[in-house]
Design an enzyme around this catalytic site. Structure first.
Site, PDB file in Angstrom:
ATOM      1  N   GLY A 128       0.743  -1.030  -0.088  1.00 25.40           N
ATOM      2  CA  GLY A 128      -0.041  -0.026  -0.044  1.00 25.40           C
ATOM      3  C   GLY A 128       1.024   1.319  -0.026  1.00 25.40           C
ATOM      4  O   GLY A 128       1.748   1.482  -0.485  1.00 25.40           O
ATOM      5  N   SER A 129       0.347   2.435   0.515  1.00 27.00           N
ATOM      6  CA  SER A 129       1.184   3.490   0.389  1.00 27.00           C
ATOM      7  C   SER A 129       2.542   3.741   1.174  1.00 27.00           C
ATOM      8  O   SER A 129       3.177   4.542   0.961  1.00 27.00           O
ATOM      9  CB  SER A 129       0.022   4.671   1.108  1.00 27.00           C
ATOM     10  OG  SER A 129      -1.218   4.712   0.174  1.00 27.00           O
TER      11      SER A 129
END
Length: 614
Positions: free
Chosen positions: A327-328
């Site tokens: 993810g981020s």
């Protein structure tokens, strides 16, 4: 009268015949003896002549005689070894396999080195433990013996034990690693043919606290997973097989782990897992300058002192064996790539006013800003669109080469034998680079991502993580420069800025100058991304003016609570958990809280000194 006369003549004739036969036998024996002696003498002379001729002893040349004597000695040694080999083969064939197994196991179940943490505290140690065996040949009544043993050891397998007791062998194990109290109770039964052997047993005083790192051993005290298996791979297994490790005093293995920090991290992670009803929870603490792993926790865990099923969910170390779309959190690599290229700076900007379209695929922002964003603003808003455009502006091949250089496309090798290959797209096009830029489409082991983030804040050095204590000088020998020093300074700036006014504000800890990046990834279920099944993570670094430690926290499918106002993203669960961990472990790591700390803007104007980078 006539009969008496005939009888006397017959007796006299018989005696004459016997005397004649006796004389004939004596004469025959004398001839045979003389012949045997003669033949023996001839055989001796012939054999002696043959041997002396074979080995050159009859020749007058001194060298020839010497060679002959050497041959004779070699022949004698060969004869001795052949005799020994024959006897050993005979013993191997007729010996009791149960007894052989018992004795060899006693040798293999031998000493292992102690394992200590970086402060010298014991993590794993050997203790002597009794094991129960039988000598079935000496048993008077096997059924009576079994009946008595079951009173002390009710968990014995009745059928298997009866089979062994009636086997008639010289040795058979009945139960390994019994307690001293059980040994005393069995001893009082007074059963002939029942005995005990003292074996080395591995004990982990802290139980499950460090289970995934330590791994475990089998009943023969051989490492089968984790660091225990690594220790065997360094030569202990060969000592075991040779039987030379029985009472060998070995140097302790000193780990980089800190058990005080490990207890604190695990405690906070258990609270977070319960609070947010997560399926699994993970955390790791590393020294960014040496690559040492200070703490590693993967929940659920297991107790290595208690035999279990390795296939159970609790035995999986998700930080090294699991691979995830990060993810981020993975966006930090995209920003490091952009800033290190020299083509993009902190003042560069990208259009994030709408979604990106790739055929039927659309890339959009979770909280869209719908405006042109500078590089720091893209990081603070965690904009998928801005990050994807920034990476694509540098090209797909440059993106692939950068991730390769940062160690994200190959399996990470550490002392733990258990590791997994990253899942890399077979065909890597623009869509792949766009999604990988914000942490989707490429699955890596979390510890692998941690290694890359370490290099972003330690001055640009990629250092392979280690579970063994390592000095700064040793770390520099394995360090590889992957980023420019100024890139590292810029990454420290935007990570600190994120904690001041971005998505990482809930990880802020007064006095410790924390920086970091949040990450929320949708899990893939049946080939599709599930919006209600999230993997949240947060990477925290402290102190940002002179980075020392990194903390990664991951929660698998956390649920929203009333305190999070219905949100289940990283900023509401993983980030505050990381902040609590930093607050607890910083004093243990000799980092005291400070006042009048610099803000992110001041940090940017305070690049790390050369000495600090090393």
């Amino acid at each position: 009268m006539l009969l008496d006369t005939v009888g006397r003549y017959a007796a006299a004739a018989g005696r004459a015949v016997l005397r004649a036969l006796r004389r004939a036998a004596i004469a025959t024996w004398n001839v045979a003896s003389a012949l045997a002696v003669r033949l023996g003498h001839l055989a001796w002379r012939a054999g002696r002549h043959m041997v002396r001729g074979l080995f050159g002893l009859d020749r007058g040349d001194a060298d020839t005689v010497a060679r002959g004597r050497i041959k004779l000695i070699m022949f004698a040694f060969c004869a001795v070894f052949i005799a020994i080999a024959t006897q050993l083969s005979h013993l191997a064939i007729i010996s009791d396999p149960g007894a052989t197994r018992g004795r060899s196991t006693d040798a293999v179940s031998s000493a292992r080195p102690d394992i200590i943490d970086r402060n010298g505290d014991i993590i794993a140690i050997d203790v002597k433990s009794p094991s129960l065996f039988a000598e079935p040949r000496r048993l008077i009544d096997p059924d009576e013996a079994l009946e008595g043993l079951l009173k002390v050891l009710p968990d014995l397998d009745v059928e298997e034990s009866r089979k062994r007791l009636n086997s008639g062998k010289g040795f058979a194990w009945l139960k390994r690693e019994i307690t001293p109290a059980q040994m005393r109770a069995i001893h009082r039964l007074g059963l002939p043919g029942i005995g005990f052997l003292k074996e080395n047993r591995r004990i982990y005083p802290d139980g499950p606290i460090l289970s995934h790192v330590m791994g475990g051993v089998n009943v023969d005290n051989q490492g089968i997973s984790g660091l225990e298996k690594y220790i065997d791979g360094r030569g202990l297994a060969e000592l075991h097989l040779a039987g030379f490790a029985t009472d060998l005093q070995q140097e302790p293995v000193e780990l980089s782990m800190d058990m005080r920090v490990q207890h604190a991290v695990r405690d906070e992670l258990i609270r977070a897992k319960n609070k947010f009803s997560a399926l699994h929870a993970m955390a790791v603490v590393t020294d960014v300058n040496t690559g040492e792993i200070i703490s590693m926790v993967s929940l659920p865990d297991f107790d290595p002192n208690v035999p279990g099923n390795p296939k159970d969910d609790a035995y999986l170390n998700r930080l090294t064996t699991g691979v995830f779309e990060m993810g981020s959190t993975f966006k930090a690599l995209s920003f490091a790539m952009a800033l290190d290229s020299g083509k993009i700076g902190l003042n560069s900007s990208f259009d994030a006013r709408g979604a990106m379209h790739f055929g039927r695929f659309k890339i959009s922002d979770y909280h869209a800003e719908n405006r042109v964003l500078t590089v720091p603003e893209i990081f603070l808003a965690s904009s998928n669109v801005g990050t994807a455009k920034m990476v694509l502006s540098l090209g797909v091949e440059a993106h692939k080469a950068f991730l390769k250089k940062m160690g994200q496309l190959d399996r990470l090798r550490t002392e733990l034998p258990e590791s997994s290959e990253p899942i890399v797209p077979k065909r890597w096009g623009e869509l792949n680079s766009a999604t990988i830029a914000f942490g989707h489409g490429l699955s890596v082991a979390p510890l692998q991502a941690v290694m890359a983030v370490n290099s972003m804040v330690n001055g640009g050095y990629l250092i392979t993580p280690t579970f063994i204590k390592r000095t700064p000088e040793e770390a520099q020998k394995v360090a590889v420069r992957v980023l420019k020093p100024e890139t590292s300074d810029k990454m420290r700036y935007i990570m600190r800025l994120n904690a001041e006014k971005g998505t990482a504000t809930k990880a802020e800890v007064p006095g410790y100058l924390v920086g970091g990046k949040t990450g929320t990834a949708e899990k893939v279920v049946n080939g599709r991304y599930a919006k209600n099944k999230l993997l949240t993570s947060f990477t925290a670094i402290f102190p940002m003016d002179k980075p020392r430690y990194l903390v990664l926290v991951m929660l698998d499918e956390p649920k929203a609570t009333s305190e999070t106002y219905g949100f289940a993203t990283s900023g509401w669960n993983a980030a505050p958990t990381a902040g609590k961990i930093v607050e607890r472990i910083a004093p243990l790591l000799n980092i005291a809280p400070r006042q009048n700390l610099p803000n992110a803007e001041q940090l940017l104007r305070m690049p790390l000194k050369v000495a600090d980078r090393h």
